[in-house]
Every structure is written in C-alpha cells, then in structure tokens.
Design a protein around this motif. Structure first.
Motif, PDB file in Angstrom:
ATOM      1  N   SER A 191      28.507 -34.937  27.332  1.00 36.67           N
ATOM      2  CA  SER A 191      28.319 -36.406  27.410  1.00 36.67           C
ATOM      3  C   SER A 191      29.607 -37.173  27.129  1.00 36.67           C
ATOM      4  CB  SER A 191      27.254 -36.844  26.405  1.00 36.67           C
ATOM      5  OG  SER A 191      27.740 -36.692  25.076  1.00 36.67           O
ATOM      6  N   GLY A 192      30.511 -36.534  26.388  1.00 36.82           N
ATOM      7  CA  GLY A 192      31.721 -37.240  25.958  1.00 36.82           C
ATOM      8  C   GLY A 192      31.424 -38.230  24.829  1.00 36.82           C
ATOM      9  N   LEU A 193      30.216 -38.203  24.312  1.00 35.03           N
ATOM     10  CA  LEU A 193      29.845 -39.110  23.209  1.00 35.03           C
ATOM     11  C   LEU A 193      30.010 -38.410  21.873  1.00 35.03           C
ATOM     12  CD1 LEU A 193      26.572 -40.602  24.764  1.00 35.03           C
ATOM     13  CD2 LEU A 193      28.829 -41.686  24.658  1.00 35.03           C
ATOM     14  N   LYS A 194      30.029 -39.205  20.784  1.00 38.30           N
ATOM     15  CA  LYS A 194      30.284 -38.622  19.465  1.00 38.30           C
ATOM     16  C   LYS A 194      28.980 -38.555  18.662  1.00 38.30           C
ATOM     17  CE  LYS A 194      33.854 -37.738  16.470  1.00 38.30           C
ATOM     18  NZ  LYS A 194      33.393 -36.370  16.617  1.00 38.30           N
ATOM     19  N   PHE A 195      28.746 -37.362  18.082  1.00 38.94           N
ATOM     20  CA  PHE A 195      27.550 -37.110  17.270  1.00 38.94           C
ATOM     21  C   PHE A 195      27.553 -37.999  16.025  1.00 38.94           C
ATOM     22  CE2 PHE A 195      25.579 -34.042  14.033  1.00 38.94           C
ATOM     23  CZ  PHE A 195      24.273 -34.385  14.361  1.00 38.94           C
ATOM     24  N   ASN A 196      26.419 -38.553  15.724  1.00 39.10           N
ATOM     25  CA  ASN A 196      26.199 -39.412  14.549  1.00 39.10           C
ATOM     26  C   ASN A 196      27.011 -40.717  14.579  1.00 39.10           C
ATOM     27  OD1 ASN A 196      24.109 -38.155  13.342  1.00 39.10           O
ATOM     28  ND2 ASN A 196      25.341 -36.983  11.865  1.00 39.10           N
ATOM     29  N   VAL A 197      27.628 -40.963  15.731  1.00 46.03           N
ATOM     30  CA  VAL A 197      28.276 -42.270  15.946  1.00 46.03           C
ATOM     31  C   VAL A 197      27.592 -42.900  17.172  1.00 46.03           C
ATOM     32  CG1 VAL A 197      30.416 -43.466  16.552  1.00 46.03           C
ATOM     33  CG2 VAL A 197      30.472 -41.476  14.999  1.00 46.03           C
ATOM     34  N   ASP A 198      27.643 -42.153  18.288  1.00 44.26           N
ATOM     35  CA  ASP A 198      27.058 -42.654  19.529  1.00 44.26           C
ATOM     36  C   ASP A 198      25.600 -42.203  19.712  1.00 44.26           C
ATOM     37  OD1 ASP A 198      29.522 -43.771  20.291  1.00 44.26           O
ATOM     38  OD2 ASP A 198      30.209 -41.819  21.014  1.00 44.26           O
ATOM     39  N   PHE A 199      25.350 -40.929  19.386  1.00 43.96           N
ATOM     40  CA  PHE A 199      23.979 -40.407  19.535  1.00 43.96           C
ATOM     41  C   PHE A 199      23.617 -39.618  18.269  1.00 43.96           C
ATOM     42  CE2 PHE A 199      26.537 -36.789  20.739  1.00 43.96           C
ATOM     43  CZ  PHE A 199      25.808 -35.686  20.340  1.00 43.96           C
ATOM     44  N   PHE A 200      22.317 -39.314  18.156  1.00 47.88           N
ATOM     45  CA  PHE A 200      21.835 -38.692  16.913  1.00 47.88           C
ATOM     46  C   PHE A 200      20.874 -37.541  17.253  1.00 47.88           C
ATOM     47  CE2 PHE A 200      22.903 -43.090  16.393  1.00 47.88           C
ATOM     48  CZ  PHE A 200      23.702 -43.086  15.261  1.00 47.88           C
ATOM     49  N   CYS A 201      20.607 -36.740  16.247  1.00 48.46           N
ATOM     50  CA  CYS A 201      19.702 -35.608  16.486  1.00 48.46           C
ATOM     51  C   CYS A 201      18.609 -35.529  15.431  1.00 48.46           C
ATOM     52  CB  CYS A 201      20.466 -34.288  16.487  1.00 48.46           C
ATOM     53  SG  CYS A 201      21.326 -34.015  18.027  1.00 48.46           S
ATOM     54  N   GLY A 202      17.575 -34.793  15.783  1.00 48.39           N
ATOM     55  CA  GLY A 202      16.506 -34.492  14.850  1.00 48.39           C
ATOM     56  C   GLY A 202      16.045 -33.075  15.094  1.00 48.39           C
ATOM     57  N   TYR A 203      15.298 -32.535  14.153  1.00 44.62           N
ATOM     58  CA  TYR A 203      14.670 -31.226  14.365  1.00 44.62           C
ATOM     59  C   TYR A 203      13.268 -31.301  13.781  1.00 44.62           C
ATOM     60  CZ  TYR A 203      13.601 -26.299  14.437  1.00 44.62           C
ATOM     61  OH  TYR A 203      12.982 -25.107  14.700  1.00 44.62           O
ATOM     62  N   SER A 204      12.296 -30.947  14.600  1.00 40.50           N
ATOM     63  CA  SER A 204      10.902 -30.990  14.153  1.00 40.50           C
ATOM     64  C   SER A 204      10.175 -29.783  14.738  1.00 40.50           C
ATOM     65  CB  SER A 204      10.240 -32.293  14.627  1.00 40.50           C
ATOM     66  OG  SER A 204       8.892 -32.299  14.219  1.00 40.50           O
ATOM     67  N   PRO A 205      10.054 -28.720  13.964  1.00 43.16           N
ATOM     68  CA  PRO A 205       9.499 -27.481  14.522  1.00 43.16           C
ATOM     69  C   PRO A 205       8.022 -27.607  14.866  1.00 43.16           C
ATOM     70  CG  PRO A 205       9.680 -27.296  12.139  1.00 43.16           C
ATOM     71  CD  PRO A 205      10.310 -28.593  12.516  1.00 43.16           C
ATOM     72  N   GLU A 206       7.631 -26.847  15.878  1.00 40.76           N
ATOM     73  CA  GLU A 206       6.224 -26.864  16.297  1.00 40.76           C
ATOM     74  C   GLU A 206       5.467 -25.747  15.574  1.00 40.76           C
ATOM     75  OE1 GLU A 206       4.351 -29.115  18.319  1.00 40.76           O
ATOM     76  OE2 GLU A 206       3.088 -27.866  17.088  1.00 40.76           O
ATOM     77  N   ARG A 207       4.195 -26.029  15.266  1.00 36.51           N
ATOM     78  CA  ARG A 207       3.383 -25.025  14.570  1.00 36.51           C
ATOM     79  C   ARG A 207       2.114 -24.670  15.322  1.00 36.51           C
ATOM     80  NH1 ARG A 207       3.744 -27.899   8.633  1.00 36.51           N
ATOM     81  NH2 ARG A 207       5.213 -26.412   7.698  1.00 36.51           N
ATOM     82  N   ILE A 208       2.002 -25.065  16.595  1.00 39.95           N
ATOM     83  CA  ILE A 208       0.742 -24.808  17.287  1.00 39.95           C
ATOM     84  C   ILE A 208       0.484 -23.313  17.414  1.00 39.95           C
ATOM     85  CG2 ILE A 208       0.553 -26.940  18.643  1.00 39.95           C
ATOM     86  CD1 ILE A 208       1.572 -24.767  20.952  1.00 39.95           C
TER      87      ILE A 208
END
Ligand SMILES: NC(=O)c1ccc[n+]([C@@H]2O[C@H](COP(=O)([O-])OP(=O)(O)OC[C@H]3O[C@@H](n4cnc5c(N)ncnc54)[C@H](O)[C@@H]3O)[C@@H](O)[C@H]2O)c1
Length: 414
Positions: free
Chosen positions: A135-152
């Motif tokens: 993307s050429g974008l900067k992590f935690n400046v331009d875009f962000f992340c999350g993690y949410s595991p599935e338990r099904i």
C-alpha cells in the motif's frame, strides 16, 4: 462502516452473515466456484441455511472475486486458511496473499482485522509488512490492525458465531476499543478485549493446543487400557463422576484446527530455541491413532479366522468430525491407507460428505446405502447422527470396530 470479509469459508461466511444484519458487507474470495455458488444461494459447508443466505442478500450483502468491488470498504476482516506444509511447518501463503490483496486497496484510516489462527507475532511481523509494502502506507499512522480469533465449531448449530464470546484486540488502545465495539455490536455473547494483538493470537492457539494435549492423554490411556483388556469408555464413564474430571473421549484428531494449530505454536517456540516436547508428544500420539485402529481391526479379523487379503472392509464416515462435511485433513484416510497396506478392499460410506469432493481430494468413490452384511469388517469412524440408529451386530462373519463409542454392539471400541 463498510466491511469486507476476505475468505468465505467455514469462518468467513457465517461472520459475513452476522455483520450483514447491521452493516454493509462485501464478501471476497479467490475461489470463483465458491462465489458463484454463494451468489446462487448455496453454501457447500452447510454453515448457513438457504434462508440465512437469502437474508444476508436481502440485507445487501454482495459476493465478489474482484478487488475493485472491495475498494470502497474501510474495515477488512481476513479469514483465510492457515495450513501446515508436509513437514508440519506453518504455511502463511494464504495470509500473505490476502494481505497483499488488501494492500492494493488500502486507504488512510482503514482497519485490517485478522481472524485466522496463527502463532503470536504473525499479524504484526508478517501481515503488516505486506500491507505496508504493497500500500505504501504506514502502520499505526495511516492504517491500523486488529486480531479477533474465531471460535466456531463447524457442524455445531448451538455454538454459532454470535453466541460465542469473542476475543478482540487492536494495534493501538483506541483501535482496540473500536475493534471491540465493532464485534460487540453483533456478538450477543459479548467480547473480551485482550491487552495486545499478540495476547489475542496466543490465546486462540493455546485453546486448541490445550484440547489436543488433553485428547492425547485420553488416547494414550486408551492405548494403555487396551493392553490391559479394559474398556476405556467404561473407565472414562466411571472417572467422569468426579466433579473436576475433564470429559473427553479417545479418537482421531483431524481437520485443520486442533490437529494443525499446535504446530504453529511449536514452530515459533522452536524458532526461539524452545522445543515443546509435551505438545509435540501429544501430536505424535494423536497422529498415531488411525494406525492403531487399523491394526486392531486386522487383529480382530485374524481372531475370527478371516482371510485378510482381499477382505471387504466398510468404513462408516469420512469427514474429520461428526455432522460436518469437511474432509480436509481427515484421519479416516489414514485408517483406509493402513488397511489397504494389508491387502484389504476398502469401501467408504458417508452421507454427509460431498461425493465429488471425496473423489477429487482422495480418489474415493463413496458408497450409496451399502449392505453391511456384504462386508467382512465394518469400522464406524465418524459419529454422524445418521449412523446412530444403525443396526450392526458383530458375528463370526463380521468384525465391528467402533472408533467413536456410539454403537450398541461391537467387537471392540477405541
Ligand atoms: N473451520 C473452523 O472450525 C475454524 C474455527 C476457528 C478458526 N478457524 C481458522 O479460521 C481460518 C479460516 O478457516 P476456514 O475453516 O474458514 O477455512 P476455509 O478453507 O473453509 O475457507 C477459507 C476461504 O478463504 C479463501 N481464500 C484463500 N486464500 C485467499 C485469498 N488470498 N484471498 C481471498 N480468499 C482466500 C478460500 O478460497 C476459502 O473459501 C483458519 O485460520 C482456521 O484455522 C477455523
């Protein structure tokens, strides 16, 4: 918010349906056949009913294979497979490719949430690198992340995505709140906000590792009790009368979660200089159960004076677990191949599994309503509901082996 779910399998599709009740959702998958089926209203995993798929479509959910169709989204949730390779090493290719796809359409302020099961560190050390690079974008400046595991639990109609408490996390405290609020808006059972992405990643991978190790203990007990001629199920029934005894049954551990996820953890541990002997030992025991079953069947046949070469053996159940059509990484295949090495002729019956898929994946032609009395041995390998009323009785001409302990009559059960 416009949500894109990347990877519409057992995890992604039910999640997309759940989000579609409140948000605009686009489902993206690289498998064109799967997308065409979903567009026609058919879910081959049976996780969603026809009515649920219809409901999602009425809510405006769309399915696509084209990146241009997801470019308007601002939340990307990645639910692609995380398999292992032939030497049990994590294969992160689908995650890397999915991250690259998202990287191509990523914009400022977007959030990318990973749900796939991984070892701690994959999101920030592997996926984010791809997102930034493409993307050429900067992590935690331009875009962000999350993690949410599935338990099904596929095939389980009680524990479905919205009524299982969900772990959430984010790459900054504000994003963690945002991710948590997003899931809390659809998960009826509530959420648990973990203190970091790595904590959330670790929590998921140990859930399945704990289960694998516990099952391995029960399997090892089954091996020990067989040498003592004691019925393991009777022992477990007696022991389970104690309030804190963990109730598990011996069995095959297949599929792509419990039998796979521990390798993610042990791989990372080993990379950091720690060999996880207990976890790997458990894996070894569980992987050996299919061969044990096959050997027991042969022994029972010999005891009944049966000829082993060309003996007709019927396997009941092919999927990796009961009432689920998923045949990937099923350990029933190991029973089949082991019995074939003795010269037995194998037939397989599984009314839950798609016969074309069985042919495609394993070259197996599934039987249609087989006549049990035409066989020398019957092995009940999967406890599908459809098999519970089965009348099968052992005789001098028929060996009955019950892997799941669900039949009322048998020569032996695991
Ligand atoms: N199935 C389960 O019971 C379960 C439960 C909890 C967690 N998980 C985890 O969730 C993840 C997904 O598992 P699943 O069972 O849903 O897998 P799945 O194989 O059923 O579905 C994954 C989907 O992703 C698609 N896909 C693969 N690569 C892609 C890419 N680059 N871009 C877009 N789509 C892509 C595939 O075509 C497939 O439709 C795995 O990490 C798994 O360990 C699975």
């Amino acid at each position: 918010m416009k949500i894109c779910i990347i990877g519409l399998g057992y995890v992604g599709l039910p999640l997309a349906h759940a989000f579609s009740s409140k948000y605009t959702v686009v489902g993206f998958d690289i498998n064109e056949e799967r997308i065409a089926e979903l567009q026609r209203g058919y879910d081959r995993t049976f996780e969603l009913s026809i009515a649920q798929l219809q409901e999602a479509r009425e809510n405006g959910m769309r399915f696509c294979t084209n990146l241009a169709d997801i470019a308007q989204c601002n939340i990307f949730i990645i639910t692609v497979p995380t398999p292992i390779d032939k030497s049990n090493k994590p294969d992160l290719t689908p995650l890397i490719k999915a991250s690259q796809s998202v990287g191509k359409v990523l914009k400022k302020e977007d959030i990318v949430i990973y749900e796939s099961t991984v070892y701690p560190g994959v999101t920030e050390e592997v996926c984010v690198v791809e997102l930034e690079r493409v993307s050429g974008l900067k992590f935690n400046v331009d875009f962000f992340c999350g993690y949410s595991p599935e338990r099904i639990n596929p095939g389980d109609k009680n524990h479905t995505v919205t009524n299982i408490l969900k772990i959430t996390s984010g790459s900054t405290p504000q994003i963690a709140d945002k991710v948590d609020a997003l899931y809390a808006s659809i998960i009826l059972a509530g959420t648990h906000k973990a203190s970091s992405i790595k904590v959330a990643e670790a929590a998921k991978v140990i859930e399945n590792t704990q289960r694998d190790v516990n099952i391995a203990l029960i399997n090892e007990l089954a091996l020990i009790f067989r040498t003592m001629n004691i019925d393991t199920h009777d022992v477990l029934q007696a022991a389970a009368t104690k309030w804190n005894f963990i109730k598990l049954k011996p069995g095959l551990v297949g599929g792509h979660c419990i039998g796979v996820d521990p390798y993610y953890l042990t791989y990372k541990a080993e990379e950091l200089g720690y060999r996880a002997n207990l976890i790997l030992g458990a894996r070894q025991i569980n992987n050996g159960m299919a061969k044990f079953v096959a050997d027991r069947v042969i022994r029972l046949m010999i005891q009944k004076d049966m000829k082993i070469k060309n003996a007709q053996v019927l396997i009941l159940g092919l999927s990796f677990k009961e009432n689920c059509p998923d045949i990937r990484n099923t350990k029933v295949i190991d029973i089949i191949t082991e019995l074939q090495t003795y010269g037995c002729v194998l037939s397989v019956y599984d009314p839950v599994v798609d016969s074309d898929e069985a042919m495609r994946e394993y070259g197996l032609k599934l039987e249609n309503n087989p006549n049990i009395n035409a066989y020398d041995a019957v092995v009940l390998a999967v406890g599908h509901d459809a098999f519970l009323d089965l009348h099968v009785s052992p005789s001098q001409k028929l060996v009955v082996y019950d892997v799941k302990g669900v039949l009322s009559q048998y020569d032996e059960r695991l």
